[in-house]
Design a protein around this motif. Structure first.
Motif, PDB file in Angstrom:
ATOM      1  N   THR A  25       0.832  -1.206   0.000  1.00  0.00           N
ATOM      2  CA  THR A  25       0.000   0.000   0.000  1.00  0.00           C
ATOM      3  C   THR A  25       0.863   1.251   0.000  1.00  0.00           C
ATOM      4  OG1 THR A  25      -1.784  -1.155   1.157  1.00  0.00           O
ATOM      5  CG2 THR A  25      -1.792   1.254   1.246  1.00  0.00           C
ATOM      6  N   GLU A  26       1.893   1.267   0.844  1.00  0.00           N
ATOM      7  CA  GLU A  26       2.742   2.452   0.914  1.00  0.00           C
ATOM      8  C   GLU A  26       3.576   2.631  -0.348  1.00  0.00           C
ATOM      9  OE1 GLU A  26       2.371   4.775   3.165  1.00  0.00           O
ATOM     10  OE2 GLU A  26       0.797   3.481   3.981  1.00  0.00           O
ATOM     11  N   LEU A  27       4.028   1.542  -0.935  1.00  0.00           N
ATOM     12  CA  LEU A  27       4.754   1.647  -2.204  1.00  0.00           C
ATOM     13  C   LEU A  27       3.854   2.255  -3.279  1.00  0.00           C
ATOM     14  CD1 LEU A  27       6.581  -1.814  -2.220  1.00  0.00           C
ATOM     15  CD2 LEU A  27       7.658   0.415  -1.929  1.00  0.00           C
ATOM     16  N   ALA A  28       2.611   1.788  -3.337  1.00  0.00           N
ATOM     17  CA  ALA A  28       1.666   2.342  -4.314  1.00  0.00           C
ATOM     18  C   ALA A  28       1.376   3.807  -4.015  1.00  0.00           C
ATOM     19  CB  ALA A  28       0.383   1.518  -4.304  1.00  0.00           C
ATOM     20  N   ARG A  29       1.245   4.128  -2.745  1.00  0.00           N
ATOM     21  CA  ARG A  29       0.965   5.519  -2.364  1.00  0.00           C
ATOM     22  C   ARG A  29       2.101   6.442  -2.810  1.00  0.00           C
ATOM     23  NH1 ARG A  29      -2.565   6.356   1.532  1.00  0.00           N
ATOM     24  NH2 ARG A  29      -1.961   4.476   2.669  1.00  0.00           N
ATOM     25  N   GLU A  30       3.309   5.910  -2.809  1.00  0.00           N
ATOM     26  CA  GLU A  30       4.472   6.709  -3.204  1.00  0.00           C
ATOM     27  C   GLU A  30       4.687   6.727  -4.712  1.00  0.00           C
ATOM     28  OE1 GLU A  30       6.371   8.650  -1.443  1.00  0.00           O
ATOM     29  OE2 GLU A  30       5.394   8.237   0.479  1.00  0.00           O
ATOM     30  N   GLY A  31       3.797   6.093  -5.470  1.00  0.00           N
ATOM     31  CA  GLY A  31       3.867   6.186  -6.917  1.00  0.00           C
ATOM     32  C   GLY A  31       4.466   4.999  -7.629  1.00  0.00           C
ATOM     33  N   ALA A  32       4.796   3.937  -6.898  1.00  0.00           N
ATOM     34  CA  ALA A  32       5.356   2.750  -7.534  1.00  0.00           C
ATOM     35  C   ALA A  32       4.264   1.942  -8.222  1.00  0.00           C
ATOM     36  CB  ALA A  32       6.070   1.877  -6.498  1.00  0.00           C
ATOM     37  N   GLU A  33       4.657   1.226  -9.252  1.00  0.00           N
ATOM     38  CA  GLU A  33       3.789   0.222  -9.860  1.00  0.00           C
ATOM     39  C   GLU A  33       4.043  -1.072  -9.106  1.00  0.00           C
ATOM     40  OE1 GLU A  33       2.867  -1.810 -14.229  1.00  0.00           O
ATOM     41  OE2 GLU A  33       4.374  -0.220 -14.024  1.00  0.00           O
ATOM     42  N   VAL A  34       3.004  -1.676  -8.557  1.00  0.00           N
ATOM     43  CA  VAL A  34       3.157  -2.757  -7.588  1.00  0.00           C
ATOM     44  C   VAL A  34       2.418  -4.008  -8.044  1.00  0.00           C
ATOM     45  CG1 VAL A  34       2.822  -3.458  -5.186  1.00  0.00           C
ATOM     46  CG2 VAL A  34       3.333  -1.061  -5.725  1.00  0.00           C
ATOM     47  N   VAL A  35       3.090  -5.149  -7.917  1.00  0.00           N
ATOM     48  CA  VAL A  35       2.447  -6.452  -8.057  1.00  0.00           C
ATOM     49  C   VAL A  35       2.556  -7.153  -6.713  1.00  0.00           C
ATOM     50  CG1 VAL A  35       2.527  -8.729  -9.143  1.00  0.00           C
ATOM     51  CG2 VAL A  35       2.855  -6.677 -10.531  1.00  0.00           C
ATOM     52  N   ILE A  36       1.425  -7.603  -6.193  1.00  0.00           N
ATOM     53  CA  ILE A  36       1.435  -8.352  -4.943  1.00  0.00           C
ATOM     54  C   ILE A  36       1.262  -9.835  -5.260  1.00  0.00           C
ATOM     55  CG2 ILE A  36       0.582  -6.418  -3.585  1.00  0.00           C
ATOM     56  CD1 ILE A  36      -2.169  -7.754  -3.554  1.00  0.00           C
ATOM     57  N   ALA A  37       1.809 -10.672  -4.402  1.00  0.00           N
ATOM     58  CA  ALA A  37       1.789 -12.119  -4.634  1.00  0.00           C
ATOM     59  C   ALA A  37       1.381 -12.837  -3.358  1.00  0.00           C
ATOM     60  CB  ALA A  37       3.165 -12.605  -5.093  1.00  0.00           C
ATOM     61  N   ALA A  38       0.594 -13.873  -3.508  1.00  0.00           N
ATOM     62  CA  ALA A  38       0.195 -14.764  -2.417  1.00  0.00           C
ATOM     63  C   ALA A  38      -0.482 -15.975  -3.041  1.00  0.00           C
ATOM     64  CB  ALA A  38      -0.723 -14.054  -1.418  1.00  0.00           C
ATOM     65  N   ARG A  39      -0.912 -16.914  -2.210  1.00  0.00           N
ATOM     66  CA  ARG A  39      -1.450 -18.173  -2.743  1.00  0.00           C
ATOM     67  C   ARG A  39      -2.945 -18.117  -3.047  1.00  0.00           C
ATOM     68  NH1 ARG A  39      -0.308 -22.276   2.040  1.00  0.00           N
ATOM     69  NH2 ARG A  39       1.421 -20.834   2.351  1.00  0.00           N
ATOM     70  N   ASP A  40      -3.683 -17.236  -2.368  1.00  0.00           N
ATOM     71  CA  ASP A  40      -5.137 -17.225  -2.455  1.00  0.00           C
ATOM     72  C   ASP A  40      -5.587 -16.108  -3.394  1.00  0.00           C
ATOM     73  OD1 ASP A  40      -7.918 -16.717  -1.954  1.00  0.00           O
ATOM     74  OD2 ASP A  40      -7.741 -17.803  -0.057  1.00  0.00           O
ATOM     75  N   GLU A  41      -6.102 -16.478  -4.560  1.00  0.00           N
ATOM     76  CA  GLU A  41      -6.446 -15.475  -5.560  1.00  0.00           C
ATOM     77  C   GLU A  41      -7.587 -14.576  -5.110  1.00  0.00           C
ATOM     78  OE1 GLU A  41      -7.030 -15.111 -10.386  1.00  0.00           O
ATOM     79  OE2 GLU A  41      -7.042 -17.101  -9.439  1.00  0.00           O
ATOM     80  N   THR A  42      -8.538 -15.130  -4.380  1.00  0.00           N
ATOM     81  CA  THR A  42      -9.651 -14.320  -3.905  1.00  0.00           C
ATOM     82  C   THR A  42      -9.178 -13.228  -2.959  1.00  0.00           C
ATOM     83  OG1 THR A  42     -11.198 -16.183  -4.130  1.00  0.00           O
ATOM     84  CG2 THR A  42     -11.856 -14.369  -2.687  1.00  0.00           C
ATOM     85  N   ARG A  43      -8.306 -13.593  -2.031  1.00  0.00           N
ATOM     86  CA  ARG A  43      -7.768 -12.605  -1.096  1.00  0.00           C
ATOM     87  C   ARG A  43      -6.870 -11.601  -1.808  1.00  0.00           C
ATOM     88  NH1 ARG A  43      -5.495 -15.238   4.305  1.00  0.00           N
ATOM     89  NH2 ARG A  43      -5.540 -13.030   4.885  1.00  0.00           N
ATOM     90  N   LEU A  44      -6.135 -12.057  -2.809  1.00  0.00           N
ATOM     91  CA  LEU A  44      -5.305 -11.144  -3.587  1.00  0.00           C
ATOM     92  C   LEU A  44      -6.154 -10.086  -4.283  1.00  0.00           C
ATOM     93  CD1 LEU A  44      -2.745 -13.590  -5.213  1.00  0.00           C
ATOM     94  CD2 LEU A  44      -2.145 -11.607  -3.822  1.00  0.00           C
ATOM     95  N   ALA A  45      -7.227 -10.527  -4.920  1.00  0.00           N
ATOM     96  CA  ALA A  45      -8.098  -9.585  -5.615  1.00  0.00           C
ATOM     97  C   ALA A  45      -8.678  -8.564  -4.645  1.00  0.00           C
ATOM     98  CB  ALA A  45      -9.208 -10.338  -6.336  1.00  0.00           C
ATOM     99  N   GLY A  46      -9.076  -9.020  -3.455  1.00  0.00           N
ATOM    100  CA  GLY A  46      -9.588  -8.102  -2.446  1.00  0.00           C
ATOM    101  C   GLY A  46      -8.534  -7.119  -1.972  1.00  0.00           C
ATOM    102  N   ALA A  47      -7.295  -7.605  -1.825  1.00  0.00           N
ATOM    103  CA  ALA A  47      -6.206  -6.731  -1.393  1.00  0.00           C
ATOM    104  C   ALA A  47      -5.911  -5.665  -2.438  1.00  0.00           C
ATOM    105  CB  ALA A  47      -4.956  -7.555  -1.103  1.00  0.00           C
ATOM    106  N   VAL A  48      -5.941  -6.043  -3.709  1.00  0.00           N
ATOM    107  CA  VAL A  48      -5.731  -5.069  -4.778  1.00  0.00           C
ATOM    108  C   VAL A  48      -6.793  -3.973  -4.709  1.00  0.00           C
ATOM    109  CG1 VAL A  48      -5.863  -4.731  -7.278  1.00  0.00           C
ATOM    110  CG2 VAL A  48      -4.465  -6.578  -6.348  1.00  0.00           C
TER     111      VAL A  48
END
Length: 265
Positions: A25-48
């Motif tokens: 979140t903070e990387l994105a707030r600072e203007g970075a393009e961010v890819v997050i990774a984890a095992r659960d696609e549903t939780r990933l989509a919610g986090a995005v």
């Protein structure tokens, strides 16, 4: 203060919740393009969605890849896919889920094998895959690894074995790739409010026959501050360490622990 992350490309592992999500979140707030990774696609989509809603970033500035740290093939595919999607890499944030907190006498070899893969091997593998992209123009590797690894306790046998190895890995990467403009540091959480902390409070309460609030009071008694830390605070520190503003910081460990670690050196 502009910390220079605008237009940077960052991959954050184990980032569908907790401190990983806070850092992303903070990387994105600072203007970075961010890819997050984890095992659960549903939780990933919610986090995005949460990261987009919580920052002023563009909708296409945050995305996800599925990456199960317990599966070497998934680590390879997820890390590679993220770098390809980003078109390179400037920041790798390694992270891992918390293993069970058990004493050595209760460990099984299956626990050890799982801890090795999920904590240490996956971190080494992700770094190995990311390094060619990071060396192309320089970049940062930031390892999120609990500061409690510096003072091992009796109920965290797996953490005591594998997390200190990440400190050694970080030092090695800093020494080996500094000439290529690659920095490597550890940022250590302790007492940061998260689902894992809540689980540990409940476990302690059940183990000692006390309430959750009493377990929290015992934990806070170890700190010179009055409450648990905010994930946002931790995220800001990790984002700074990962940024060009910290370009002379490498091979270091930065604790974010409310003063829990009291050693002067």
């Amino acid at each position: 203060m502009d910390i220079g992350l605008a237009d940077s490309r960052a991959l954050v592992l184990a980032a569908s919740s907790g401190i990983g999500k806070a850092v992303a979140t903070e990387l994105a707030r600072e203007g970075a393009e961010v890819v997050i990774a984890a095992r659960d696609e549903t939780r990933l989509a919610g986090a995005v969605d949460d990261i987009r809603d919580g920052t002023d970033c563009a909708a296409d500035a945050v995305d996800y890849v599925v990456c199960d740290l317990d599966d070497p093939e998934s680590v390879e595919a997820g890390t590679t896919d993220a770098i390809d999607e980003l078109g390179g890499l400037d920041v790798l944030v390694t992270n891992h889920g918390g293993p069970s907190t058990v004493p050595f006498e209760d460990l099984t070899m299956s626990d050890v094998d799982a801890g090795y893969q999920g904590i240490l091997r996956s971190t080494v593998q992700a770094c190995e895959i990311a390094l060619p992209a990071l060396r192309d123009g320089g970049g940062a590797i930031t390892h999120l690894v609990a500061v409690s690894a510096l003072e091992p306790g009796p109920r965290s046998a797996l953490c005591n074995v594998f997390r200190p190895a990440i400190y050694g890995l970080s030092k090695t990467l800093a020494e080996s790739y500094g000439d290529d403009g690659v920095r490597s540091n550890c940022v250590g959480p302790k007492g940061i409010a998260s689902d894992r902390i809540e689980n540990k409070l409940r476990e302690r309460a059940e183990r000692e026959g006390i309430t959750r609030d009493e377990a929290l009071e015992q934990r806070l008694a170890d700190l010179p501050v009055e409450d648990l830390g905010d994930p946002e605070t931790f995220g800001r520190v990790a984002a700074f360490v990962s940024s060009p503003a910290a370009d002379y910081v490498t091979g270091s460990h930065v604790p974010v622990d409310g003063g829990w670690h009291r050693h002067a050196f």
